[in-house]
Write a protein that holds these residues in place. Structure first.
Motif, PDB file in Angstrom:
ATOM      1  N   MET A   7     -45.188  41.462 -85.112  1.00 41.39           N
ATOM      2  CA  MET A   7     -46.312  41.529 -84.559  1.00 41.39           C
ATOM      3  C   MET A   7     -45.981  41.222 -83.129  1.00 41.39           C
ATOM      4  N   LEU A   8     -45.184  40.603 -82.459  1.00 43.91           N
ATOM      5  CA  LEU A   8     -44.952  40.244 -81.461  1.00 43.91           C
ATOM      6  C   LEU A   8     -44.969  41.811 -80.776  1.00 43.91           C
ATOM      7  N   THR A   9     -43.451  41.720 -81.446  1.00 46.34           N
ATOM      8  CA  THR A   9     -41.779  43.316 -80.665  1.00 46.34           C
ATOM      9  C   THR A   9     -43.745  44.490 -80.919  1.00 46.34           C
ATOM     10  N   GLY A  10     -44.508  44.421 -81.661  1.00 48.35           N
ATOM     11  CA  GLY A  10     -45.179  46.045 -81.972  1.00 48.35           C
ATOM     12  C   GLY A  10     -45.836  45.852 -80.596  1.00 48.35           C
ATOM     13  N   LEU A  11     -46.579  44.686 -80.577  1.00 47.97           N
ATOM     14  CA  LEU A  11     -48.167  44.590 -79.685  1.00 47.97           C
ATOM     15  C   LEU A  11     -47.347  44.730 -78.173  1.00 47.97           C
ATOM     16  N   VAL A  13     -44.697  46.287 -77.433  1.00 45.34           N
ATOM     17  CA  VAL A  13     -44.243  47.577 -77.120  1.00 45.34           C
ATOM     18  C   VAL A  13     -45.577  48.478 -76.878  1.00 45.34           C
ATOM     19  N   LEU A  14     -46.115  48.418 -77.736  1.00 41.83           N
ATOM     20  CA  LEU A  14     -47.237  49.215 -77.435  1.00 41.83           C
ATOM     21  C   LEU A  14     -48.336  48.835 -76.532  1.00 41.83           C
ATOM     22  N   TRP A  15     -48.287  47.887 -75.637  1.00 43.29           N
ATOM     23  CA  TRP A  15     -48.825  47.390 -74.269  1.00 43.29           C
ATOM     24  C   TRP A  15     -48.132  48.110 -72.785  1.00 43.29           C
ATOM     25  N   LEU A  16     -46.944  48.052 -73.341  1.00 44.61           N
ATOM     26  CA  LEU A  16     -45.814  48.850 -72.405  1.00 44.61           C
ATOM     27  C   LEU A  16     -45.824  50.466 -72.779  1.00 44.61           C
ATOM     28  N   LEU A  17     -45.929  51.306 -73.661  1.00 45.86           N
ATOM     29  CA  LEU A  17     -46.428  52.413 -74.162  1.00 45.86           C
ATOM     30  C   LEU A  17     -48.081  52.907 -73.140  1.00 45.86           C
ATOM     31  N   TYR A  18     -48.495  52.111 -73.235  1.00 45.62           N
ATOM     32  CA  TYR A  18     -49.863  52.387 -73.577  1.00 45.62           C
ATOM     33  C   TYR A  18     -50.705  52.541 -71.421  1.00 45.62           C
ATOM     34  N   SER A  19     -49.897  51.200 -70.970  1.00 40.68           N
ATOM     35  CA  SER A  19     -50.129  51.015 -69.644  1.00 40.68           C
ATOM     36  C   SER A  19     -48.699  52.040 -69.104  1.00 40.68           C
ATOM     37  N   GLN A  20     -47.953  52.899 -69.111  1.00 40.10           N
ATOM     38  CA  GLN A  20     -47.243  53.755 -69.086  1.00 40.10           C
ATOM     39  C   GLN A  20     -46.707  53.535 -67.907  1.00 40.10           C
ATOM     40  N   THR A  29     -43.738  41.396 -68.506  1.00 43.51           N
ATOM     41  CA  THR A  29     -45.436  39.781 -68.196  1.00 43.51           C
ATOM     42  C   THR A  29     -45.793  39.703 -69.380  1.00 43.51           C
ATOM     43  N   LEU A  30     -46.809  41.013 -68.922  1.00 44.51           N
ATOM     44  CA  LEU A  30     -47.859  40.936 -69.093  1.00 44.51           C
ATOM     45  C   LEU A  30     -48.408  41.422 -70.512  1.00 44.51           C
ATOM     46  N   ALA A  31     -47.727  42.364 -71.001  1.00 43.41           N
ATOM     47  CA  ALA A  31     -47.156  42.872 -72.435  1.00 43.41           C
ATOM     48  C   ALA A  31     -46.878  41.220 -73.052  1.00 43.41           C
ATOM     49  N   PHE A  32     -45.462  40.478 -73.070  1.00 39.18           N
ATOM     50  CA  PHE A  32     -45.341  39.476 -74.195  1.00 39.18           C
ATOM     51  C   PHE A  32     -45.997  38.498 -73.902  1.00 39.18           C
ATOM     52  N   ALA A  36     -47.891  37.608 -77.850  1.00 39.91           N
ATOM     53  CA  ALA A  36     -48.218  35.910 -77.996  1.00 39.91           C
ATOM     54  C   ALA A  36     -49.658  35.475 -78.147  1.00 39.91           C
ATOM     55  N   ALA A  37     -49.956  35.792 -77.139  1.00 45.93           N
ATOM     56  CA  ALA A  37     -51.490  35.055 -77.318  1.00 45.93           C
ATOM     57  C   ALA A  37     -52.061  35.888 -78.401  1.00 45.93           C
ATOM     58  N   CYS A  38     -51.839  36.818 -79.333  1.00 49.15           N
ATOM     59  CA  CYS A  38     -52.829  37.846 -80.957  1.00 49.15           C
ATOM     60  C   CYS A  38     -51.652  37.289 -81.814  1.00 49.15           C
TER      61      CYS A  38
END
Length: 159
Positions: A7-11, A13-20, A29-32, A36-38
Motif C-alpha cells: 500500500m505504501l509503495t503503490g500509493l 507511485v500512484l501519486w508520482l504518476l498522477y502529479s506528473q 517527499t510529498l508522495a511518500f 505514509a499517512a494512509c
C-alpha cells in the motif's frame, strides 16, 4: 505487513504518476508523506495486523540465519557432488509450540530457508519436513530457532 508495504509503495507511485512532475525531491517527499499517512490511518483502523510490528525482528532473524543457510548450502552441494556418500532422505515430523498462524508461517519459512530441509505440510501441531539427510537434522538447532521465532513474535515458549 506485506499489505502495508504494498500500500505504501503503490500509493507513492500512484501519486508520482498522477502529479506528473517527475521525481523531484519535493514531489517524492510529498508522495511518500501522503502514502505514509494512509498507511498510518490503515494501522489505526485495523487494516494492518500485528505482523507489521514484528517485521523488523523477523528481518533481523533472517539476517542472523544467513550463516546457517550458507553452511546448509555448502553441505548440500558437497553431498550432491560426492559420489561415495549415501544420503538418507526422509519425511520428519517436527512439533512446534507456536500458537498462531503467523508464527508458524515464520518458523516454516526459516526452516525452509536452509537447503536440505523444506516444510511440506503445516498444521496446528507442527510441520512435516522433507530432509535430504535424516541423520543431519539437529533437534537442538531447531529448538533454538523456534525459541528465537517465538521470542520475536512475542509468544512465550512453554516448558
Amino acid at each position: 505487513m506485506l499489505h502495508a508495504a504494498a500500500m505504501l509503495t503503490g500509493l507513492a507511485v500512484l501519486w508520482l504518476l498522477y502529479s506528473q512532475t517527475g521525481i523531484a525531491a519535493s514531489a517524492a517527499t510529498l508522495a511518500f508523506g501522503a502514502a505514509a499517512a494512509c498507511v498510518l490511518a490503515a494501522l489505526r483502523f485495523g487494516g494492518v495486523g500485528a505482523a507489521f510490528a514484528q517485521a523488523p525482528g523477523r528481518i533481523a532473524l533472517g539476517f542472523a540465519r544467513a550463516g546457517a543457510v550458507m553452511r546448509g548450502a555448502l553441505a548440500t552441494m558437497r553431498a550432491s557432488i560426492a559420489a561415495d556418500i549415501t544420503l538418507t532422505p526422509a519425511l520428519v515430523r517436527v512439533r512446534t509450540r507456536a500458537s498462531n498462524a503467523e508464527t508458524r508461517a515464520a518458523l516454516a519459512d526459516m526452516m525452509s530457508a536452509a537447503p536440505g530441509m523444506v516444510v511440506v505440510e503445516c498444521d496446528s501441531d507442527g510441520f512435516l519436513v522433507h530432509v535430504i539427510d535424516e541423520d543431519g537434522v539437529d533437534a537442538a538447532d531447531l529448538g533454538r530457532l523456534e525459541a528465537r521465532v517465538l521470542g520475536f513474535s512475542g509468544e512465550e515458549r512453554a516448558p
